[in-house]
Design an enzyme around this catalytic site. Sequence first.
Site, PDB file in Angstrom:
ATOM      1  CB  SER A 117      -0.794  -0.134   1.070  1.00  0.00           C
ATOM      2  OG  SER A 117      -1.362   1.222   1.610  1.00  0.00           O
ATOM      3  CE1 TYR A 141      -4.047  -2.123   4.954  1.00  0.00           C
ATOM      4  CE2 TYR A 141      -3.273   0.178   4.156  1.00  0.00           C
ATOM      5  CZ  TYR A 141      -3.506  -1.162   3.931  1.00  0.00           C
ATOM      6  OH  TYR A 141      -3.781  -1.505   2.718  1.00  0.00           O
ATOM      7  CE  LYS A 145      -1.811  -4.544   3.488  1.00  0.00           C
ATOM      8  NZ  LYS A 145      -2.155  -6.000   2.527  1.00  0.00           N
TER       9      LYS A 145
END
Length: 320
Positions: A117, A141, A145
């Site tokens: 991402s 998050y 990643k």
Amino acid sequence: MAWLVTGGSGYIGSHVIRALAGEGLDPVVLDDLSSGIESFVPDGVPFVRGTILDQALVEKTIDDYGVTGVIHVAGYKYAGVSVQRPLHTYEQNVTGTAVLLAAMAAKGVDRIVFSSSAAVYGVPPTDVVTEDTPKSPESPYGESKLIGEWLLRDQGVATGLRHTSLRYFNVVGSGEPSLYDASPHNLFPLVFQALLDGRVPKIFGDDYATPDGTCVRDYVHVSDLALSHAVAARKLDAGETLEPAYNLGSGDGSSVKQIMDAMAEGTGIDFEPEIATRRAGDPDRIVAEGVLAGSDLDWKMRHTLLEMVESAWAARQAAE
Ligand code: UFG
């Protein structure tokens, strides 16, 4: 020879399985349906319901379907909410990836394409991000990643795993009317929901350091993005070495106001968005170059912003 697509019944994964099939590759889906929709998996594509955290199930799926490569799309993808749910995010994205890699190693599956991402960059120090821009994730998050990318790298050193990570920017649009983005947290679905409910869509802040004061992002069409996964899979099958990571971005930014204008045009609904307060954690601008992916993964923007809006709107309406 089959490619296992984890998260294959989600919005992005379901486009990836269609792209794989289009490139002559055989997809198999593993999805726990925590956010995926089973009907997104077309007839003829094997669907296994379960979680990547279940190593025995992943190994059985590899055996049952003769899996030789994995496209790992499954994950908890809500950057904002991950701040309140760090342990859940790490379990799904870090532990889940580690378990998947363990299953692959146990079964001798030696190639993987990983969904990473833009969130690995956090608030970038440059106007246009390249793959070498320093990584500075600002949410669990984004951290999860980046750790996923490191797990692939380290497993590559340890076992010879061949891998690449695709860093998604803002994925929108729809490849066919039956596939829509059901996310409750992102701009496109939130605007559509407001329009369907007869409410006025909101712009989260118009005092950012951008030309029109609203946040600038790099919007890419989900079918273009999916195609690059299939190209990566095909190249790994052919024994080619890929870069550890590619940005799937357009090099071009659109502001939230510009998106709202495209929404009005694409939906045919005349509306004036309401200016609301800022949402926590939104960077002013994040836009990426897609040059590396352009040369290696046949990556390019095959759709205009208006096409992204129109296709997404058609799919969202069809879901009503
Ligand atoms: N926005 C609004 N109104 C809304 C919803 C969103 O103005 O109703 C704005 C947001 O504030 C932001 C922009 O629209 O400025 C885009 O927001 P999204 O939630 O659609 O997307 P983000 O750029 O926040 O997040 C995307 C991915 C994440 C990823 C992140 C990395 O959805 O998974 O990029 O930068 F982590």
